[in-house]
Design a protein around this motif. Structure first.
Motif, mmCIF file in Angstrom:
data_model
loop_
_atom_site.group_PDB
_atom_site.id
_atom_site.type_symbol
_atom_site.label_atom_id
_atom_site.label_comp_id
_atom_site.label_asym_id
_atom_site.label_seq_id
_atom_site.Cartn_x
_atom_site.Cartn_y
_atom_site.Cartn_z
ATOM 1 N N ALA A 27 37.464 44.565 56.459
ATOM 2 C CA ALA A 27 37.676 45.991 56.748
ATOM 3 C C ALA A 27 37.333 46.852 55.534
ATOM 4 O O ALA A 27 36.920 48.001 55.682
ATOM 5 N N ARG A 28 37.507 46.298 54.329
ATOM 6 C CA ARG A 28 37.153 47.020 53.099
ATOM 7 C C ARG A 28 35.666 46.881 52.765
ATOM 8 O O ARG A 28 35.199 47.400 51.765
ATOM 9 N N GLY A 29 34.936 46.125 53.592
ATOM 10 C CA GLY A 29 33.515 45.909 53.351
ATOM 11 C C GLY A 29 33.244 44.833 52.317
ATOM 12 O O GLY A 29 32.184 44.809 51.704
ATOM 13 N N GLU A 30 34.211 43.947 52.120
ATOM 14 C CA GLU A 30 34.079 42.889 51.120
ATOM 15 C C GLU A 30 34.123 41.521 51.812
ATOM 16 O O GLU A 30 34.493 41.413 52.968
ATOM 17 N N VAL A 31 33.756 40.516 51.074
ATOM 18 C CA VAL A 31 33.921 39.132 51.517
ATOM 19 C C VAL A 31 35.102 38.575 50.735
ATOM 20 O O VAL A 31 35.184 38.754 49.520
#
Length: 166
Positions: A133-137
Motif C-alpha cells: 500500500a505504501r508502494g514498497e516491497v
C-alpha cells in the motif's frame, strides 16, 4: 517456561480451583506484587488447548499463574532445556555469542519464516500488504515463480530498523 503436557495439568488445576480464563486472569492480579497480573488473552494463550495456544511463556507469567492456582510452578511448567552451542572438549576453549552468521543461509517459505520469527502467517501477510500500500516491497520478500520466499537476514534487519525508528 514450557507448559507440561500441552497444558493439561494447568487446565486440570483450573477446573479443580473452579476458575475459568477470565477469573484466573483476575486472580493473577491478586498475587502479583505489582498488582498488574496477566491479561485474559495471555492467560488464554497459555492455558488454552486450541491451535492458538502457546507452549512457552515467561517465568513471570508461569509464577503468577501457579501462585493464583495455589500450585508449585514445577507442577504446571518446566524450564526449557538448553544445549551448548559449542563442544565441551578441552582442546578448544573458544566461546562465542550467537551472531548473524548463524542465521539460516537458505531462503524460507512463509511457514518457516513465521516459526523463525515467532509470528503468525497472517502477521506476515499484513506486513506485505501494508508495504504494498505504501508502494514498497516488504524487505526480504522474493518471489520465486508464483511462490513467496524470504531472506531472514533482510527481514530481521528491517524489523530492527523499524523498532529503532519508533
Amino acid at each position: 517456561m514450557r507448559r507440561l503436557d500441552k497444558g493439561a495439568p494447568l487446565r486440570a488445576a483450573m477446573r479443580a480451583a473452579g476458575l475459568d480464563i477470565p477469573s484466573l486472569a483476575a486472580a493473577t492480579k491478586n498475587v502479583d506484587p505489582e498488582g498488574e497480573g496477566l491479561s485474559r488473552s495471555l492467560v488464554g494463550f497459555i492455558a488454552g488447548g486450541g491451535k492458538t495456544a502457546r507452549e512457552e511463556c515467561s517465568d513471570r507469567a508461569a509464577d503468577l499463574i501457579a501462585a493464583a492456582l495455589g500450585k508449585e510452578v514445577e507442577d504446571l511448567f518446566e524450564a526449557p532445556v538448553f544445549t551448548l552451542r559449542e563442544s565441551t572438549s578441552t582442546r578448544r576453549t573458544k566461546t562465542s555469542k550467537p551472531s548473524k552468521s548463524e542465521l539460516p543461509e537458505q531462503l524460507m517459505d512463509q511457514a518457516e519464516l513465521a516459526k523463525f520469527l515467532r509470528k503468525s502467517r497472517s502477521w506476515i501477510d499484513k506486513q506485505i500488504q501494508e508495504a504494498k500500500a505504501r508502494g514498497e516491497v516488504w524487505p526480504g520478500l522474493i518471489y520465486v515463480g508464483s511462490s513467496r520466499r524470504f531472506n531472514p537476514r533482510e527481514v530481521l534487519d528491517a524489523m530492527r530498523q523499524q523498532r529503532t525508528a519508533a
